[in-house]
Design an enzyme around this catalytic site. Structure first.
Site, PDB file in Angstrom:
ATOM      1  N   HIS A  64       0.839  -1.206   0.000  1.00  0.00           N
ATOM      2  CA  HIS A  64       0.000   0.000   0.000  1.00  0.00           C
ATOM      3  C   HIS A  64       0.871   1.252   0.000  1.00  0.00           C
ATOM      4  O   HIS A  64       1.290   1.739   1.048  1.00  0.00           O
ATOM      5  CB  HIS A  64      -0.917  -0.013   1.228  1.00  0.00           C
ATOM      6  CG  HIS A  64      -1.992   1.031   1.179  1.00  0.00           C
ATOM      7  ND1 HIS A  64      -3.270   0.800   1.629  1.00  0.00           N
ATOM      8  CD2 HIS A  64      -1.993   2.305   0.727  1.00  0.00           C
ATOM      9  CE1 HIS A  64      -4.001   1.894   1.461  1.00  0.00           C
ATOM     10  NE2 HIS A  64      -3.239   2.823   0.931  1.00  0.00           N
ATOM     11  N   HIS A  66       1.560   5.136  -2.052  1.00  0.00           N
ATOM     12  CA  HIS A  66       1.107   6.166  -2.987  1.00  0.00           C
ATOM     13  C   HIS A  66       2.319   6.786  -3.658  1.00  0.00           C
ATOM     14  O   HIS A  66       3.146   7.414  -2.996  1.00  0.00           O
ATOM     15  CB  HIS A  66       0.310   7.246  -2.262  1.00  0.00           C
ATOM     16  CG  HIS A  66      -0.960   6.724  -1.659  1.00  0.00           C
ATOM     17  ND1 HIS A  66      -2.147   6.698  -2.346  1.00  0.00           N
ATOM     18  CD2 HIS A  66      -1.219   6.178  -0.453  1.00  0.00           C
ATOM     19  CE1 HIS A  66      -3.092   6.164  -1.570  1.00  0.00           C
ATOM     20  NE2 HIS A  66      -2.559   5.842  -0.413  1.00  0.00           N
ATOM     21  N   ASN A  98      -4.684   6.578  -6.932  1.00  0.00           N
ATOM     22  CA  ASN A  98      -5.223   7.947  -6.791  1.00  0.00           C
ATOM     23  C   ASN A  98      -4.226   8.999  -7.257  1.00  0.00           C
ATOM     24  O   ASN A  98      -3.888   9.936  -6.555  1.00  0.00           O
ATOM     25  CB  ASN A  98      -5.672   8.219  -5.342  1.00  0.00           C
ATOM     26  CG  ASN A  98      -4.545   8.155  -4.351  1.00  0.00           C
ATOM     27  OD1 ASN A  98      -3.545   7.483  -4.586  1.00  0.00           O
ATOM     28  ND2 ASN A  98      -4.685   8.859  -3.246  1.00  0.00           N
ATOM     29  N   ASP A 155      -8.802   3.675  -3.153  1.00  0.00           N
ATOM     30  CA  ASP A 155      -8.175   4.162  -1.920  1.00  0.00           C
ATOM     31  C   ASP A 155      -7.946   5.675  -1.939  1.00  0.00           C
ATOM     32  O   ASP A 155      -7.590   6.257  -2.964  1.00  0.00           O
ATOM     33  CB  ASP A 155      -6.840   3.461  -1.701  1.00  0.00           C
ATOM     34  CG  ASP A 155      -6.228   3.837  -0.371  1.00  0.00           C
ATOM     35  OD1 ASP A 155      -6.760   3.417   0.651  1.00  0.00           O
ATOM     36  OD2 ASP A 155      -5.238   4.595  -0.368  1.00  0.00           O
ATOM     37  N   HIS A 235      -5.560  -0.521   5.768  1.00  0.00           N
ATOM     38  CA  HIS A 235      -5.272   0.268   6.981  1.00  0.00           C
ATOM     39  C   HIS A 235      -6.348   0.243   8.071  1.00  0.00           C
ATOM     40  O   HIS A 235      -6.993   1.240   8.347  1.00  0.00           O
ATOM     41  CB  HIS A 235      -4.912   1.717   6.633  1.00  0.00           C
ATOM     42  CG  HIS A 235      -5.732   2.351   5.530  1.00  0.00           C
ATOM     43  ND1 HIS A 235      -7.101   2.327   5.505  1.00  0.00           N
ATOM     44  CD2 HIS A 235      -5.342   3.032   4.414  1.00  0.00           C
ATOM     45  CE1 HIS A 235      -7.524   2.974   4.417  1.00  0.00           C
ATOM     46  NE2 HIS A 235      -6.474   3.395   3.751  1.00  0.00           N
ATOM     47  N   ASP A 308       1.196   2.605   3.771  1.00  0.00           N
ATOM     48  CA  ASP A 308       0.319   3.690   3.298  1.00  0.00           C
ATOM     49  C   ASP A 308       1.139   4.965   3.069  1.00  0.00           C
ATOM     50  O   ASP A 308       0.718   6.071   3.395  1.00  0.00           O
ATOM     51  CB  ASP A 308      -0.838   3.948   4.274  1.00  0.00           C
ATOM     52  CG  ASP A 308      -1.934   4.824   3.654  1.00  0.00           C
ATOM     53  OD1 ASP A 308      -1.858   5.119   2.443  1.00  0.00           O
ATOM     54  OD2 ASP A 308      -2.863   5.216   4.384  1.00  0.00           O
ATOM     55  N   GLY A 327      -2.203  12.240   5.128  1.00  0.00           N
ATOM     56  CA  GLY A 327      -1.156  11.364   4.631  1.00  0.00           C
ATOM     57  C   GLY A 327       0.196  11.598   5.256  1.00  0.00           C
ATOM     58  O   GLY A 327       0.551  12.726   5.602  1.00  0.00           O
TER      59      GLY A 327
END
Lengths: 428, 312
Positions: A64, A66, A98, A155, A235, A308, A327
């Site tokens: 996970h 980004h 995303n 997500d 998460h 994450d 984040g």
């Protein structure tokens, strides 16, 4: 350094067999050629890496992450994210869709694949569930899966429409990949910026109640049971969600889950500092929730640990708490936090922890890795379990600096990361 | 004579000694306000910026008057909407203002924690004039001043705060200050306007007005905004007024010599009836007067000893 290495003198952790002990690992042509447990003689030669005192694991996989490419390449690119991953001990990462534009079609999946071909670690794209992550129409999942999408997820936000989530689980079943759910009903979250608790009451901030997560987790579990789809809960942050997943697993429902290092180390009361690096989604919860997440990791209710990793620029984060985006980055601190907060206090064994960081995500995403066996790809993480270090984001490979762990003293970190037999990161 | 705090960000954690010092100092400034020329040169040479990111009438005027009565140089900065929509961050705005050599910043902001954030990126003394639903410390102080002025003490008094507790920074500052000074505090409102775990403040929590008012000395009535109905937190203003409005027939539940307060602006006929607002027990206008004196005290005490009290 290319190929045919012999890793000698260390202990291996192999969650697939449960073996944790001395072994020599022979790497040849990008694969593991041989594991020699309790070797009688130390191998010698110039391609021998002496790893006395080190721990040798199957390459860690962060399911996970980004990356901000395409869209915000100033915050993270596929390449910079992969370099951060290598420095954090990860040999593979899965990146969330995303981006801007979203990874919601085969062309964008291919674009990520192309960028990933230059990256030091393996990068697996995750496709969006709905077009533009708008929660309206399903994406072309079959085509994306054929191009290498390993899962589907919107997500960043949850799929609010119940019927659409049902159809997503049904449709993704044909690709045999999981739908990863960011569980949060936005109407219940009500534009909250932190956990709803006495702390939000005290600070006068809008709260996100734990039930906003739990209600959607319950929905997703029930829909997975009803449709036969594969659900993975991202998460997990509340005691209630841990409980729901535990009961679902007992009932034989096919559900997996992950937890992040910040959700098993940090609590909402820290937000009295108004540090926007503590603003994450799902929000940091209470001590009771942190304890429940740890217990869920211990008893296997929560399968995987994922960072994450969510990079944001300073100009986005250096704001009033209400205005900053959610984040925090985590690729370069995840392993140290697992060792310091879970393994060293005796909460998880090395086998259990490494399973959460390698075998479990490999199994959930159905990608290679997680095993130390002949014929497996030579993806290896070498860890110095005693190395003491202090988190200094200014030294990170990531392009972003938004960590809530700046200045924290950790014990244990990856000192070498090997992907397909190539050393892609080394402190040695 | 100085406070143990450098900024006034809230009343949470502010000691009883500091609060007493502010209230005692305000007594002498209130006397200044009654003079023929209500002005002292105490803060001459001190420059204060009033940074208002949220519309405000009485708090802004009150601070401005307090500053002028102390002979400080003042500048007003009003920005509607968030700093984000303006395109300049709060940090940049403050850096620019500070580059013009100022001493203190009074900030009103819609985001909780904005004054706290400000202290991390500037050198000036920061005074919170209300941040989100977090704190409004000078309002808490002026409310305590007003109560103390009438009863001669705060300790042991029973104070009930009625209304939209959830969105009220006034409630939070009053609670912290009053508890520190030894008062007993209750809050009362419909359950949708009571935030979660409110009792952890150390206050009693009621959703029944009659129970909350029984035996109370002071009732502090908060404004209830029509937006709460739109947000689905209240079925109607009519029902609110019927169950939580303070009308004359509620007053018999209170102790003798009771006091009615309201931080303003009032919605007459909603949370308070006109009759109650204008009754002899109402200190709503003295609150406003005291606000200037209390803010003078805060400004003076936080000016870092640069100023001094001038006797007549």
């Amino acid at each position: 350094m290319k190929n045919n290495l012999i890793l000698a003198g260390g202990k291996i952790v192999d969650p697939a067999t449960g073996y944790f002990g001395p072994a020599a690992v022979y790497l040849e042509n990008g694969q593991i050629a041989k594991i020699e447990k309790r070797p009688k003689e130390k191998p010698s030669g110039k391609n021998v890496l002496k790893l006395d005192g080190m721990i040798i694991c199957p390459g860690l996989i962060d399911m996970h992450v980004h990356l901000r490419e395409p869209g915000r390449e100033d915050e993270e690119t596929v390449l910079s994210g992969a370099e951060a991953a290598a420095a954090g001990g990860f040999t593979a990462i899965a990146c969330m869709p995303n981006t801007d534009p979203a990874i919601d079609n085969a062309e964008t999946v291919e674009y990520i694949n192309e960028r990933a071909s230059l990256a030091p670690v393996k990068v697996y794209p995750i496709g969006a569930v709905t077009v533009g992550r708008k929660g309206e129409n399903l994406t072309e999942m079959m085509e994306m899966a054929a191009c290498g999408a390993v899962a589907f997820s919107d997500d960043g936000s949850g799929v609010q429409n119940n019927d659409l989530m049902r159809r997503a689980l049904e449709y993704a079943r044909s690709c045999d990949v999981p739908v990863i759910s960011h569980c949060e009903y936005s109407d219940l979250a009500a534009e909250g910026v932190m956990n709803e608790s006495f702390v939000s009451t005290r600070l006068g901030m809008k709260g996100i109640p734990s039930v906003a997560e739990e209600l959607m987790a319950a929905r997703d579990i029930m829909l997975a049971q009803y449709t036969g789809g594969i659900i993975h809960i991202a998460h997990v942050s509340t005691a209630g969600t841990v409980d729901l997943i535990r009961k679902a697993k007992k009932a034989g429902i096919r559900v997996t889950a992950e937890a992040t290092p910040h959700h098993f180390t940090l609590t909402d009361d820290l937000i009295e500092s108004f540090d926007t690096n503590l603003k994450v989604n799902p929000p940091l919860r209470t001590k009771k929730d942190v304890d429940a997440v740890k217990k869920g990791l211990k008893d296997g209710t929560i399968d995987a640990i994922a960072s994450d990793h969510a990079p944001h620029s300073p100009e986005e984060k250096e704001l009033e708490f209400d205005y900053a985006p959610f984040g925090a980055i985590g690729l370069e601190t995840a392993l140290g936090l697992v060792i310091t907060e879970l393994i060293d206090p005796g909460l998880l064994s090395w086998i259990e922890a490494v399973k959460c960081l390698s075998l479990a995500p490999a199994t959930i995403l159905n990608v290679p890795g997680g095993k130390l066996e002949a014929g497996a790809p030579a993806d290896i993480t070498v860890i110095d379990p005693k190395l003491e270090w202090m988190v200094n984001p200014d030294e990170f490979k990531s392009l972003s600096r938004n960590t809530p762990f700046r200045g924290r003293k950790l014990t244990g970190r990856a000192v070498m990361t090997i992907v397909n037999g190539n050393v892609v990161y080394s402190m040695m | 004579m100085s406070l143990s705090i450098r900024h006034l960000l809230g009343l949470e954690g502010v000691s009883a000694d500091d609060i007493s010092m502010i209230l005692d100092t305000a007594v002498s400034f209130k006397e200044v306000l009654s003079r023929k020329i209500p002005k002292v040169p105490t803060l001459r040479g001190i420059t204060i910026v009033n940074l208002f990111y949220e519309p405000s009438t009485r708090t802004r005027i009150s601070f401005e008057l307090a500053e002028k009565r102390l002979s400080a140089d003042t500048v007003n900065f009003s920005a509607s909407g968030s700093s984000v929509s303006k395109g300049e961050s709060l940090k940049d705005t403050v850096w620019n203002i500070e580059a013009m050599k100022i001493d203190m910043i009074v900030i009103r902001h819609g985001a909780s924690g904005a004054p706290h954030y400000l202290t991390t990126c500037c050198q000036s003394t920061v005074i919170n004039a209300g941040d989100g639903a977090h704190e409004h410390p000078t309002q808490g102080l002026l409310d305590m001043y007003t109560i103390r002025e009438k009863y001669g003490r705060l300790e042991g008094l029973k104070v009930v705060i009625v209304g939209d507790i959830k969105h009220s920074r006034v409630a939070r500052s009053n609670i912290w200050g009053l508890l520190t000074m030894g008062a007993q505090v209750s809050v009362c409102g419909p359950p949708t306007l009571l935030p979660v775990e409110m009792e952890k403040f150390g206050v009693r929590v009621f959703d029944d007005l009659d129970e909350a008012l029984a035996g109370a000395d002071v009732v502090n009535i908060l404004r209830v905004q029509k937006e709460r109905q739109k947000a689905g937190l209240l079925p109607s203003m009519r029902e609110y007024s019927r169950y939580y409005g303070i009308t004359k027939n509620k007053l018999k539940l209170l102790n003798d010599n009771f006091t009615i307060m309201h931080p303003g602006p009032m919605n007459r006929g909603v949370e308070i009836s006109s009759e109650v607002a204008e009754g002899p027990y109402s200190v709503i206008l003295p609150q406003v007067t005291n606000g200037v004196a209390v803010r003078m005290a805060v400004l003076y005490l936080l000016s870092g000893g640069k100023g001094k009290v001038y006797e007549e």
